[in-house]
Design a protein around this motif. Structure first.
Motif, PDB file in Angstrom:
ATOM      1  N   GLN A   6       0.820  -1.193   0.000  1.00 52.12           N
ATOM      2  CA  GLN A   6       0.000   0.000   0.000  1.00 52.12           C
ATOM      3  C   GLN A   6       0.862   1.253   0.000  1.00 52.12           C
ATOM      4  O   GLN A   6       2.010   1.238   0.455  1.00 52.12           O
ATOM      5  N   THR A   7       0.307   2.336  -0.506  1.00 50.95           N
ATOM      6  CA  THR A   7       0.991   3.627  -0.482  1.00 50.95           C
ATOM      7  C   THR A   7       0.733   4.279   0.875  1.00 50.95           C
ATOM      8  O   THR A   7      -0.394   4.268   1.373  1.00 50.95           O
ATOM      9  N   ILE A   8       1.781   4.803   1.480  1.00 53.02           N
ATOM     10  CA  ILE A   8       1.657   5.396   2.815  1.00 53.02           C
ATOM     11  C   ILE A   8       1.885   6.900   2.741  1.00 53.02           C
ATOM     12  O   ILE A   8       2.577   7.403   1.847  1.00 53.02           O
ATOM     13  N   PHE A   9       1.294   7.620   3.664  1.00 53.12           N
ATOM     14  CA  PHE A   9       1.487   9.070   3.722  1.00 53.12           C
ATOM     15  C   PHE A   9       1.505   9.511   5.177  1.00 53.12           C
ATOM     16  O   PHE A   9       0.968   8.828   6.064  1.00 53.12           O
ATOM     17  N   ALA A  10       2.140  10.657   5.432  1.00 46.84           N
ATOM     18  CA  ALA A  10       2.225  11.179   6.800  1.00 46.84           C
ATOM     19  C   ALA A  10       2.736  12.609   6.767  1.00 46.84           C
ATOM     20  O   ALA A  10       3.396  13.033   5.812  1.00 46.84           O
ATOM     21  N   LEU A  11       2.419  13.329   7.824  1.00 43.39           N
ATOM     22  CA  LEU A  11       3.033  14.630   8.061  1.00 43.39           C
ATOM     23  C   LEU A  11       4.446  14.375   8.559  1.00 43.39           C
ATOM     24  O   LEU A  11       4.652  13.739   9.593  1.00 43.39           O
ATOM     25  N   SER A  12       5.443  14.844   7.826  1.00 48.62           N
ATOM     26  CA  SER A  12       6.838  14.545   8.158  1.00 48.62           C
ATOM     27  C   SER A  12       7.553  15.699   8.847  1.00 48.62           C
ATOM     28  O   SER A  12       8.741  15.590   9.142  1.00 48.62           O
ATOM     29  N   SER A  13       6.856  16.793   9.063  1.00 51.54           N
ATOM     30  CA  SER A  13       7.448  17.918   9.779  1.00 51.54           C
ATOM     31  C   SER A  13       6.799  18.021  11.151  1.00 51.54           C
ATOM     32  O   SER A  13       6.039  17.137  11.567  1.00 51.54           O
ATOM     33  N   VAL A  22       5.408  19.652   5.852  1.00 53.02           N
ATOM     34  CA  VAL A  22       5.799  18.744   4.778  1.00 53.02           C
ATOM     35  C   VAL A  22       5.016  17.447   4.928  1.00 53.02           C
ATOM     36  O   VAL A  22       5.094  16.783   5.961  1.00 53.02           O
ATOM     37  N   VAL A  23       4.259  17.103   3.880  1.00 53.42           N
ATOM     38  CA  VAL A  23       3.522  15.840   3.840  1.00 53.42           C
ATOM     39  C   VAL A  23       4.186  14.948   2.807  1.00 53.42           C
ATOM     40  O   VAL A  23       4.372  15.349   1.656  1.00 53.42           O
ATOM     41  N   ARG A  24       4.561  13.737   3.221  1.00 54.85           N
ATOM     42  CA  ARG A  24       5.248  12.802   2.330  1.00 54.85           C
ATOM     43  C   ARG A  24       4.331  11.648   1.971  1.00 54.85           C
ATOM     44  O   ARG A  24       3.538  11.187   2.799  1.00 54.85           O
ATOM     45  N   VAL A  25       4.479  11.168   0.746  1.00 58.99           N
ATOM     46  CA  VAL A  25       3.732  10.017   0.256  1.00 58.99           C
ATOM     47  C   VAL A  25       4.741   9.065  -0.379  1.00 58.99           C
ATOM     48  O   VAL A  25       5.585   9.480  -1.173  1.00 58.99           O
ATOM     49  N   SER A  26       4.672   7.785  -0.033  1.00 64.27           N
ATOM     50  CA  SER A  26       5.609   6.806  -0.586  1.00 64.27           C
ATOM     51  C   SER A  26       4.860   5.559  -1.016  1.00 64.27           C
ATOM     52  O   SER A  26       4.054   5.013  -0.257  1.00 64.27           O
ATOM     53  N   GLY A  27       5.118   5.125  -2.252  1.00 61.52           N
ATOM     54  CA  GLY A  27       4.484   3.919  -2.759  1.00 61.52           C
ATOM     55  C   GLY A  27       4.065   4.073  -4.209  1.00 61.52           C
ATOM     56  O   GLY A  27       4.270   5.115  -4.851  1.00 61.52           O
ATOM     57  N   SER A  28       3.464   3.039  -4.730  1.00 61.91           N
ATOM     58  CA  SER A  28       3.122   3.008  -6.151  1.00 61.91           C
ATOM     59  C   SER A  28       2.085   4.054  -6.540  1.00 61.91           C
ATOM     60  O   SER A  28       1.993   4.439  -7.709  1.00 61.91           O
ATOM     61  N   GLY A  76      13.295   4.131  -1.740  1.00 64.74           N
ATOM     62  CA  GLY A  76      13.407   3.200  -2.848  1.00 64.74           C
ATOM     63  C   GLY A  76      12.118   3.078  -3.643  1.00 64.74           C
ATOM     64  O   GLY A  76      12.077   2.391  -4.667  1.00 64.74           O
ATOM     65  N   GLU A  77      11.053   3.724  -3.173  1.00 63.28           N
ATOM     66  CA  GLU A  77       9.773   3.739  -3.873  1.00 63.28           C
ATOM     67  C   GLU A  77       9.528   5.130  -4.454  1.00 63.28           C
ATOM     68  O   GLU A  77      10.269   6.072  -4.181  1.00 63.28           O
ATOM     69  N   ASP A  78       8.466   5.266  -5.247  1.00 65.83           N
ATOM     70  CA  ASP A  78       8.054   6.596  -5.691  1.00 65.83           C
ATOM     71  C   ASP A  78       7.660   7.426  -4.475  1.00 65.83           C
ATOM     72  O   ASP A  78       6.940   6.944  -3.592  1.00 65.83           O
ATOM     73  N   ILE A  79       8.147   8.667  -4.423  1.00 63.74           N
ATOM     74  CA  ILE A  79       7.834   9.560  -3.305  1.00 63.74           C
ATOM     75  C   ILE A  79       7.331  10.888  -3.852  1.00 63.74           C
ATOM     76  O   ILE A  79       7.897  11.449  -4.801  1.00 63.74           O
ATOM     77  N   ALA A  80       6.258  11.384  -3.244  1.00 58.01           N
ATOM     78  CA  ALA A  80       5.756  12.728  -3.521  1.00 58.01           C
ATOM     79  C   ALA A  80       5.810  13.525  -2.228  1.00 58.01           C
ATOM     80  O   ALA A  80       5.534  12.989  -1.148  1.00 58.01           O
ATOM     81  N   GLU A  81       6.186  14.802  -2.347  1.00 57.74           N
ATOM     82  CA  GLU A  81       6.215  15.678  -1.180  1.00 57.74           C
ATOM     83  C   GLU A  81       5.378  16.907  -1.452  1.00 57.74           C
ATOM     84  O   GLU A  81       5.456  17.510  -2.524  1.00 57.74           O
ATOM     85  N   SER A 104      -4.190   3.665  -0.439  1.00 61.40           N
ATOM     86  CA  SER A 104      -3.296   4.512   0.351  1.00 61.40           C
ATOM     87  C   SER A 104      -3.797   4.548   1.791  1.00 61.40           C
ATOM     88  O   SER A 104      -5.001   4.405   2.047  1.00 61.40           O
ATOM     89  N   ARG A 105      -2.883   4.722   2.721  1.00 61.31           N
ATOM     90  CA  ARG A 105      -3.238   4.754   4.141  1.00 61.31           C
ATOM     91  C   ARG A 105      -2.207   5.571   4.903  1.00 61.31           C
ATOM     92  O   ARG A 105      -1.093   5.823   4.414  1.00 61.31           O
ATOM     93  N   ALA A 106      -2.577   5.980   6.107  1.00 59.70           N
ATOM     94  CA  ALA A 106      -1.648   6.711   6.962  1.00 59.70           C
ATOM     95  C   ALA A 106      -0.501   5.792   7.382  1.00 59.70           C
ATOM     96  O   ALA A 106      -0.714   4.604   7.684  1.00 59.70           O
ATOM     97  N   ALA A 107       0.708   6.328   7.385  1.00 62.61           N
ATOM     98  CA  ALA A 107       1.889   5.533   7.733  1.00 62.61           C
ATOM     99  C   ALA A 107       1.929   5.247   9.225  1.00 62.61           C
ATOM    100  O   ALA A 107       1.464   6.042  10.046  1.00 62.61           O
ATOM    101  N   GLU A 108       2.486   4.096   9.571  1.00 64.62           N
ATOM    102  CA  GLU A 108       2.739   3.755  10.964  1.00 64.62           C
ATOM    103  C   GLU A 108       4.052   4.380  11.408  1.00 64.62           C
ATOM    104  O   GLU A 108       4.878   4.761  10.564  1.00 64.62           O
TER     105      GLU A 108
END
Length: 450
Positions: A6-13, A22-28, A76-81, A104-108
């Motif tokens: 699954q594609t994960i996303f989270a607030l990274s700041s 900064v919101v990051r998204v990682s996955g296909s 190592g995956e596609d990342i959007a910021e 897509s889901r919220a990252a752990e």
């Protein structure tokens, strides 16, 4: 779909509100998230200003977006910021819009770093270094964590493991050529020489003076003594602020109070404990019990006495679990209240004269604490080991190498098994355990079966 796919996303700041979030998204589905919110993909690794819109076409924010296609990304995956304004409503709207993207889901917690590790972007020691860097409170902690993140231990461990595998390949090739007369002996000699060198290197790392793994947690200093001798006042002096209640009445401090200090880059936890005395008050009794327990486990105890008063040897002995217990830290005697008479001038080694209320002698005591911390932690600039887990696995590898040297004359099979154990320990250290490594080395170098 499996959670790992699954594609994960989270607030990274940091937590909003803030200037920028900064919101990051990682996955296909990271690319789909970017095109859905920003309209189209920007050029890879180039910041682009876009008006973000949700799935209904409603504007969310004027933002900056970045696109990092895998595998050349942090995970190592596609990342959007998405770099957006850091208001709570803006961040919430962005997260809701991304959550509407299929699969897509919220990252752990730690999941971005875990995916980087699973995709070979980080080994386990580097991941631990990243965690330490995020939680570093002092400059020395920061420098040590950054060295680990840059591969200080990981690079050495990979080199050691490759050399162990090469030595193991020689030993196991000797087993396969056991019917060739002197071939096993010819293969054994360079293997033994390599194992001896490896064992010496790892043993040297383990024997290095210092407690670099303790730098993450810091030095623990307990302020102890009888009631009403100025422990809380000294605590406030060291913290340079009022963290403990100061009262002329004995027994004011009934629980353990802690404060984190940065002494010349060394992290120090100072503990103010309840006055140690016999009492009928059950609450104060519990405070005294906790005080003794924390003082027993501290790396250094500052035992406060009023200047000029005799030191109670029974009370100081109560800090030790037993007479021959050497696991306890050092004990310094600190004569307080010298401004109202009593001890003063030159003090024996390990003893200090101060006025906690006025500040007399505090700079000298702090200087001594800095020197104690420097000696306790040792030289951490080149320290390889920063966690107990790392030390334990290196010790396992070292012990296996030593046993392989002891057993090699008794039979290559026993020595080869110990080498496999050493390689496995280093594989666990790095988080990379692959039983095919030895077979790969054998087939490459000896072409067994041909």
């Amino acid at each position: 779909m499996h959670p790992r796919d699954q594609t994960i996303f989270a607030l990274s700041s940091g937590r909003p509100p803030s200037a920028i979030a900064v919101v990051r998204v990682s996955g296909s589905q990271a690319g789909l998230a970017l095109t859905t919110l920003a309209g189209r993909l920007p050029a890879p690794r180039q910041a682009s200003r876009r008006l973000l819109r949700d799935g209904a076409g409603q504007a969310i924010d004027d933002a900056v977006v970045l696109w990092f296609p895998g595998p050349g990304s942090a995970t190592g995956e596609d990342i959007a910021e998405f770099h957006v304004h850091g208001g709570r409503a803006v961040v919430a709207a962005v997260l809701v819009a991304i959550s509407d993207i299929p699969n897509s889901r919220a990252a752990e917690p730690g999941e971005f770093t875990r995916r980087a590790f699973e995709n070979g972007k980080l080994d386990l020691t580097e991941a631990e270094g990243l965690d330490d860097l995020v939680h570093a409170d002092t400059d020395r902690q920061r420098r040590q964590a950054l060295r680990q993140l840059q591969g200080l231990l990981g690079d050495r461990a990979r080199d050691w493991r490759e050399r162990i595998i090469e030595a193991s390949a020689l030993i196991e090739a000797g087993i396969d050529f056991s019917d060739e007369g002197d071939v096993p002996a010819e293969l054994r000699a360079p293997a033994v020489k390599a194992i001896q060198a490896l064992h010496a290197e790892i043993t040297k790392v383990l024997a290095a003076k210092g407690h670099s793994e303790r730098l993450r947690d810091g030095l623990v200093v307990a302020i102890a003594g009888e009631p009403n001798v100025g422990k809380s006042t000294l605590m406030n002096q060291l913290a340079r602020r009022d963290v403990a209640i100061v009262s002329p009445h004995a027994g004011t401090t009934r629980d353990v109070i802690e404060v984190q200090l940065d002494l010349d880059g060394y992290p120090v936890t100072v503990i103010d404990t309840a006055g140690i005395r016999e009492t009928e008050d059950p609450v104060e009794q519990e405070g005294v019990r906790r005080a003794r327990a924390r003082a027993e486990d501290a790396d250094l105890v500052l035992w406060l006495v009023e200047g000029g008063r005799a030191i109670d040897p029974e009370a100081m002995r109560s800090l030790r679990k037993s007479e021959d217990d050497r696991s306890n830290g050092a004990v310094w005697v600190v004569h307080n209240k010298i401004d109202i008479g009593g001890a003063g001038g030159a003090e024996p080694a390990g003893e200090f004269a101060i006025s906690a209320s006025r500040g007399d002698g505090i700079p000298e005591l702090v200087d001594a604490l800095v020197k104690f911390a420097a000696n306790f932690f040792g030289t951490t600039e080149g320290a390889l080991v920063t966690r107990v887990r790392q030390r334990d696995l290196l010790r396992e590898a070292s012990d296996s190498l030593r046993r392989s040297l002891d057993l090699v004359e008794q039979g290559e099979e026993l020595a080869a098994e110990e080498l496999r154990a050493a390689a496995y320990a280093l594989g666990r250290l790095l988080g990379r355990v692959d039983v095919e490594d030895v077979l790969g080395a054998i087939f490459q170098k000896f072409c067994i079966g041909k």
